[in-house]
Design a protein around this motif. Sequence first.
Motif, short mmCIF file in Angstrom:
data_model
loop_
_atom_site.label_atom_id
_atom_site.label_comp_id
_atom_site.label_asym_id
_atom_site.label_seq_id
_atom_site.Cartn_x
_atom_site.Cartn_y
_atom_site.Cartn_z
N SER A 132 0.81 -1.23 0.00
CA SER A 132 0.00 0.00 0.00
C SER A 132 0.83 1.27 0.00
CB SER A 132 -0.94 0.01 1.21
OG SER A 132 -0.19 -0.07 2.42
N ILE A 133 2.12 1.19 0.39
CA ILE A 133 2.95 2.41 0.40
C ILE A 133 4.04 2.37 -0.68
CG2 ILE A 133 2.49 2.92 2.82
CD1 ILE A 133 5.33 1.92 3.47
N THR A 134 3.88 1.48 -1.65
CA THR A 134 4.80 1.50 -2.79
C THR A 134 4.29 2.51 -3.82
OG1 THR A 134 3.62 -0.28 -3.94
CG2 THR A 134 5.42 -0.92 -2.47
N ASN A 173 0.61 18.24 -0.03
CA ASN A 173 -0.40 17.36 0.56
C ASN A 173 -0.23 15.91 0.11
OD1 ASN A 173 -1.77 19.56 1.87
ND2 ASN A 173 -2.64 20.11 -0.13
N SER A 174 0.89 15.63 -0.49
CA SER A 174 1.10 14.27 -1.00
C SER A 174 1.18 13.25 0.13
CB SER A 174 2.40 14.22 -1.81
OG SER A 174 2.73 12.88 -2.15
N GLN A 175 0.62 12.07 -0.12
CA GLN A 175 0.74 10.96 0.81
C GLN A 175 2.21 10.58 1.03
OE1 GLN A 175 -0.92 7.35 -0.81
NE2 GLN A 175 -0.15 6.05 0.86
N PHE A 176 3.03 10.88 0.01
CA PHE A 176 4.44 10.48 0.04
C PHE A 176 5.39 11.66 0.29
CE2 PHE A 176 2.12 7.54 -2.68
CZ PHE A 176 2.44 6.32 -2.08
N LYS A 177 4.85 12.72 0.91
CA LYS A 177 5.66 13.92 1.14
C LYS A 177 6.94 13.60 1.93
CE LYS A 177 5.55 18.67 2.85
NZ LYS A 177 6.94 18.59 3.35
N MET A 178 6.81 12.78 2.96
CA MET A 178 7.99 12.45 3.77
C MET A 178 9.03 11.70 2.95
SD MET A 178 6.73 11.61 7.62
CE MET A 178 5.91 12.86 8.61
N TYR A 179 8.57 10.88 2.02
CA TYR A 179 9.51 10.16 1.15
C TYR A 179 10.24 11.14 0.24
CZ TYR A 179 11.23 7.40 -2.76
OH TYR A 179 12.02 6.87 -3.75
N PHE A 180 9.51 12.01 -0.41
CA PHE A 180 10.13 12.98 -1.33
C PHE A 180 11.06 13.94 -0.58
CE2 PHE A 180 6.52 11.80 -4.13
CZ PHE A 180 7.25 11.46 -5.26
N ASP A 181 10.72 14.23 0.68
CA ASP A 181 11.57 15.13 1.46
C ASP A 181 12.94 14.53 1.75
OD1 ASP A 181 9.69 17.11 1.52
OD2 ASP A 181 8.98 16.69 3.56
N THR A 182 13.05 13.21 1.75
CA THR A 182 14.34 12.56 2.04
C THR A 182 15.21 12.43 0.80
OG1 THR A 182 13.49 10.31 1.64
CG2 THR A 182 13.32 11.18 3.89
N LEU A 183 14.67 12.72 -0.37
CA LEU A 183 15.44 12.55 -1.61
C LEU A 183 16.42 13.72 -1.78
CD1 LEU A 183 12.60 11.38 -4.02
CD2 LEU A 183 14.30 9.97 -2.85
N PRO A 184 17.60 13.45 -2.32
CA PRO A 184 18.61 14.50 -2.49
C PRO A 184 18.26 15.46 -3.62
CG PRO A 184 19.37 12.46 -3.49
CD PRO A 184 18.09 12.12 -2.79
N GLU A 185 18.84 16.64 -3.56
CA GLU A 185 18.66 17.61 -4.65
C GLU A 185 19.41 17.16 -5.89
OE1 GLU A 185 16.81 20.42 -4.94
OE2 GLU A 185 15.91 19.80 -3.04
#
Length: 484
Positions: A132-134, A173-185
């Motif tokens: 469900s979180i993929t 408001n993305s469900q995956f905001k925390m995931y995207f926040d950990t990605l490098p620039e």
Amino acid sequence: MQWAFGMQVELYFGQIGGLGFYSPRNEMEAQNFILSLIKSALSHHVRMQTHALQDLRDALINRIHELGTEFKVENKIDINYKCDKEKCLLQWAENNGAKTRLQIAYVEGAGRGAIAMEDMEVGDIAMEIPASITISEDLVYKSDMYQVLEKIDGMSSETMSLLWSMKERHNCNSQFKMYFDTLPENFNTGLSFGVEAIMALDGTLLFEEIMQAKEHLRVQYDELFPALSKDHPDIFPPELYTWEQFLWACELWYSNSMKIMFADGNLKTCLIPVAGFLNHSLHPHIVHYGKIDSTTNSLKFRLSRPCSVGEQCCLSYGNFSGSHLITFYGFLPQGDNPYDVIPLDFEVDQVDTMVECPLSNWTTHMVRGTWLSENQNIFYYGLPSPLLDCLRSARSQMPFTKTLIKANMEVDKEILEDLQSTFNAMMENLSDMDSVDRESSSWDVKLASQFKEMQRRIVSSILTSCSTGIKLVEHELSKYKAEE
């Protein structure tokens, strides 16, 4: 395809001296496969067979432990790196059903990695991620951009997912905001190499791979933009779909995605939050991880060898060459990579009269570091048998038999001298980068330098094997001269 490349390399070099192809990963896979057969047999056991099967299982477990000890790598954790965002992501994943026996830390020389919080054994599950979180193409189908993208000829599900992620990373408001926040620039893969690094690679396989990949991506981008932004600015805002952002998304999906078989039988390219911190190793702890467990509807990362507390837990991205790993992942693995090969750009007429080599129909040839060969004896020299057999057949229409006769010695000497000349020229073209200041150089120039050093090491080993082989042959020829 890269899996086909890996199989081709294994078949090609598996002919050296009849010893077959060996790699730590293949060894681990074979032993774990036998363990699975034993487990199945024990569940349908006959009493008299139980002890024998358990003894065999124990012996295999001990052998896997020995391999794990042999290839264990000591990691140095940077305690000054604060993994606050990563911890938040881990907590988010656990709140959504994920389970893990790993923590995220910064490993010197590897970046962020997954570290074991406790000792784990063969068969233990190091991490479990619910389906469900993929992040997969299913999210695109639910978005407003799908109705636009599905009408474009040749639009793949992978490209749809990539375009979706370019916009979603900016969605507060993305469900995956925390995931995207950990990605490098910046992902710092070969696709982002600067001019200096590219020029340093001129004439190498990596240069060609990077240039071809970037050209392909640029053509792909130009086919889509600015047309999509012009026709649908509300769905594809121009400021979110620049070439730089497209390249960033390509690097994200190349370096972090996994092919996952879902319970319905569909194979999808996915981003897996948290699991993306598992780094690649030539001696992985986790080998099989690409199938959703239909009972739990989750992706389980089960260990194929033990992992001690404090040790970095790694998986295998695949049987890739160093040039591929740099281009699409941005690193060279530690250790001797059996898939680091140098293709040879020459053609020899195919000959079907070879008796000893069942794979006489090779149309392409390659070499790799001869330190990987266990047979440095006469007729083998640590070099691939398909290459030697092909060159021998080009010099004689008679089948070549590995017997110590004068004619065979003379043929082998000619071949070794020709190869020596070829690789001497190659070594000259691989000019070293000793003048490069490693401390002050940019990341891409350092990586380019590491690749060239690896290539020089391979060529140097071939030159040494040719030189040693010539001495072996000359020694045998001297016996005939003495008799004359």
